[in-house]
Scaffold this active site. Structure first.
Site, mmCIF file in Angstrom:
data_model
loop_
_atom_site.group_PDB
_atom_site.id
_atom_site.type_symbol
_atom_site.label_atom_id
_atom_site.label_comp_id
_atom_site.label_asym_id
_atom_site.label_seq_id
_atom_site.Cartn_x
_atom_site.Cartn_y
_atom_site.Cartn_z
ATOM 1 C CD GLU A 211 46.357 62.482 34.420
ATOM 2 O OE1 GLU A 211 46.497 63.658 34.815
ATOM 3 O OE2 GLU A 211 47.210 61.604 34.619
ATOM 4 C CD GLU B 272 36.544 41.259 25.983
ATOM 5 O OE1 GLU B 272 36.176 40.965 24.831
ATOM 6 O OE2 GLU B 272 37.530 41.958 26.226
#
Length: 303
Positions: free
Chosen positions: A86, A117
């Site tokens: 953004e 992960e």
């Protein structure tokens, strides 16, 4: 970590306020969730001094040619990527300045790759791949505070001298021990036990917003409370840019539009042109001398 240790984490604890949520009617379900969500902003408020430290790290990095880099797995990774992507349209910053890295790569954003992960090496290699340097600031995001992917990334970042920030939702977390700055935002047990995409993710989203926004403000990409470095890439944003110019300069719509187009759709340049009654080149030179700060650019001209 042993199962008993995992269960001892605040983020894995059962919430006594929502024990009856499965038997509640739809409105009661929403009320229970909303009551828990209202605790998030209070928890974030308590860690603002630590967020300020992280902001200082990131500002120093970007001001000296480095980057702000977010890493996370699952929801944590998505939050970092969302904040990073953004920034270019909002502040006209290069996509290389604020970077979001998600365990498992881009495809993991829409298709869960939860097993990645568990690899410390994967965290390290993702930083190696982007050529991490000592100028960068690395923010490792993990609600649990003990994700191996983040541990590996933070260890590598520290080994080459990059600044490190650990963002978690548990006290005395493993990643906090590894980082130069630890942000442990304690939101309490989730409405749905262990579902850290809820309160934990909301808290982390707020903090990441604060982190990137505060850095962009300090970089001169906000004037008053206006996004004067917005990238004008469609009709809506062009109209927003014109409105911003009018707010600052009191120009007419037609004058603001004409100046914006003369400024190559750069809002800051258009504002300085109008406020100093100069051409595009002079306005750009003033902004360059002022490191992009409108108020300083105008002051330079007046002096």
């Amino acid at each position: 970590m042993q199962p008993s240790q995992l269960r001892s984490l605040t983020t894995e604890s059962r919430n006594p306020n929502t024990m009856g949520i499965s038997q509640a009617d739809p409105l009661e379900i929403l009320q229970m969730i909303n009551e828990e969500d209202m605790k998030v902003a209070q928890a974030v408020n308590l860690v603002l001094p630590h967020v300020k430290t992280a902001s200082d790290f990131a500002y120093d990095s970007i001001s000296n040619g480095g980057r702000l880099i977010y890493l996370g797995a699952g929801t944590s990774g998505r939050l970092g990527v969302m904040d990073a992507v953004e920034c270019p349209p909002t502040y006209s910053v290069s996509p290389d300045v604020i970077v979001g890295i998600m365990a498992g790569g881009d495809s993991a954003f829409s298709h869960a790759a939860e097993d990645v992960e568990d690899s410390e090496e994967a965290g390290k290699q993702d930083l190696v791949h982007i050529h991490l340097t000592s100028k960068d600031t690395v923010v490792g995001i993990a609600a649990s505070g003990r994700t191996p992917y983040i541990i590996g990334a933070l260890n590598y970042a520290k080994s080459i001298g990059a600044k490190t920030v650990a963002l978690s939702c548990n006290e005395q977390s493993k990643i906090s021990e590894l980082a130069d700055c630890a942000i442990e935002v304690i939101v309490g047990p989730e409405a749905i036990t262990g579902s850290t995409r809820m309160k934990a993710a909301s808290a982390h989203k707020m903090i990441l917003n604060m982190l990137s926004t505060s850095v962009m403000i300090r970089q001169g990409k906000v004037y008053e409370n206006l996004m004067v470095d917005v990238k004008v890439s469609n009709h809506k944003l062009k109209e927003r840019a014109i409105t911003i110019i009018q707010h600052v300069t009191n120009a007419s719509y037609e004058q603001a539009l004409k100046t914006l187009e003369a400024a190559d759709l750069e809002v800051k340049t258009a504002i300085v042109m109008l406020q100093t009654n100069t051409d595009k080149k002079t306005a750009k030179d003033l902004l360059n001398k002022a490191n992009g700060h409108i108020d300083k650019a105008i002051s330079h001209h007046q002096s």
